[in-house]
Scaffold this active site. Structure first.
Site, mmCIF file in Angstrom:
data_model
loop_
_atom_site.group_PDB
_atom_site.id
_atom_site.type_symbol
_atom_site.label_atom_id
_atom_site.label_comp_id
_atom_site.label_asym_id
_atom_site.label_seq_id
_atom_site.Cartn_x
_atom_site.Cartn_y
_atom_site.Cartn_z
ATOM 1 N NE ARG A 194 -3.589 -2.461 2.659
ATOM 2 C CZ ARG A 194 -3.279 -3.539 2.998
ATOM 3 N NH1 ARG A 194 -1.841 -3.736 3.422
ATOM 4 N NH2 ARG A 194 -4.208 -4.523 3.184
ATOM 5 C CE LYS A 217 -7.571 -1.895 5.791
ATOM 6 N NZ LYS A 217 -8.200 -1.878 4.274
ATOM 7 N NE ARG A 272 -3.106 -4.381 -1.195
ATOM 8 C CZ ARG A 272 -2.547 -5.164 -0.467
ATOM 9 N NH1 ARG A 272 -1.033 -4.953 -0.466
ATOM 10 N NH2 ARG A 272 -2.984 -5.823 0.339
ATOM 11 C CG HIS A 295 -5.405 -10.179 0.648
ATOM 12 N ND1 HIS A 295 -5.860 -10.296 -0.754
ATOM 13 C CD2 HIS A 295 -5.409 -8.672 0.907
ATOM 14 C CE1 HIS A 295 -5.946 -9.126 -1.312
ATOM 15 N NE2 HIS A 295 -5.466 -8.287 -0.407
ATOM 16 C CE1 TYR A 304 -6.393 -7.175 -7.555
ATOM 17 C CE2 TYR A 304 -6.022 -8.444 -5.721
ATOM 18 C CZ TYR A 304 -6.230 -7.164 -6.413
ATOM 19 O OH TYR A 304 -6.163 -5.877 -5.577
#
Length: 325
Positions: A194, A217, A272, A295, A304
């Site tokens: 990010r 995050k 990203r 993730h 994706y």
């Protein structure tokens, strides 16, 4: 909440259900006993206060949630600020009388002002307040949002840059007075980081052909390999401290000057998406991509999957037309 010395011992003076809840004052002969009593009251307030006496309002629950749990979250200040505004917008009702119907009515009006995603975020935040206080035995009236479904939304388009746009952007950034924006962009494109993770990178986190991202995050540290020459260039910038300044506006200006059109809300995040999209188009493994992006759920990464060269190609092989004859 307080414990103070009084004439006949130590007085516990607490409102376990917030400013509008019932006040409990009890005296114990020693300070240690008073502290122990305070802990028991806060752990099991229903043992000391009857449910009919609970006068807490929604704002009180928000503050209690923040005190006992919310302050530990990474985005704690933003979260509690949003919850305070939300409680006020809902009219700050008595918490135990707040119903799903009240939420649905508020949501219907709110949807005329904001996008469904915003409402769904508010839904998640408020539901979490009730759930967490329930887990901590600070709430015993159930979760009014437990059975309420979120507003259905369409999956947003994930924009990404093609090879020509990538080269165009990097050439443009390389020509700027400072190369900070260029290197931040290169890191994002090389690692799927990010923008904030790359921009706040410290020299200590650039190891031998590796970048270690901390303060992510998800709160978890992750390590991503990078090109040897890029690692060498980053280490040469400085030995300690932050490698870059804040270059968000410079990147936004470059995108505007190059007239690159992006989906709404995906300015720096397009980098990203670009990494993930090209990773899959070049034959990358979806499980490896999940680890690189950090993730927690494979569901996020599966967005994706359709970029993979062989994605669902069985549809062409095994459909009833292809298999006839």
């Amino acid at each position: 909440m307080a414990i103070k010395k009084v004439e006949n011992g130590w007085q516990v003076d607490v409102r376990p259900f917030g400013a509008h809840g019932k006040r409990i004052r009890k005296v114990r002969p020693s300070k240690a006993e008073a502290l122990a009593l305070e802990r028991r009251i806060l752990a099991s307030p229903d043992s000391y206060v009857t449910q009919t006496g609970d006068r807490r309002r929604l704002q009180d629950l928000v503050e209690q949630w923040y005190e006992h749990h919310g302050h530990t979250l990474k985005s704690s200040r933003d979260r509690v600020r949003s919850l305070r505004k939300l409680a006020d917008a809902l009219g700050n009702p008595l918490a135990k009388k707040f119903t799903a119907q009240q939420w649905v009515e508020y949501r219907a009006k709110r949807l005329k002002e904001v996008k469904a995603n915003t409402i769904n975020h508010e839904h998640t935040y408020l539901k979490a307040v009730f759930s967490e206080l329930e887990r901590l035995s600070l709430w015993s009236y159930g979760n009014p949002l437990q059975k309420v479904r979120k507003v259905r939304t369409d999956e947003t388009e994930k924009g990404y840059l093609d090879g020509y746009q990538i080269n165009l952007l990097l050439d443009h950034l390389r020509a700027q007075e400072t190369d900070d924006c260029y290197y931040i962009t290169v890191i994002c494109l090389s690692t799927g980081a990010r923008w904030g993770e790359a921009q706040s990178l410290r020299a200590e986190n650039v190891r031998k052909d590796r970048i270690v991202f901390i303060g992510t995050k998800s709160g978890k540290t992750r390590t991503v390999p990078i090109d040897h020459d890029l690692a060498k260039q980053l280490r040469q910038r400085r030995k300690l401290g932050r490698l870059f300044g804040n270059r968000y506006k410079a990147f936004a200006r470059a995108i505007k000057e190059l007239k690159i059109e992006l989906p709404e809300g995906q300015l720096t995040h397009v980098l990203r998406h670009t990494f993930a999209s090209h990773f899959m188009m070049n034959g990358g493994n979806i499980l490896v991509l999940q680890q690189i992006l950090g993730h927690q759920s494979i569901t996020m990464t599966m967005r994706y999957a359709h970029f993979a060269p062989d994605h669902l190609e069985e549809a062409a092989k095994f459909n009833p037309i292809a298999t006839q004859g």
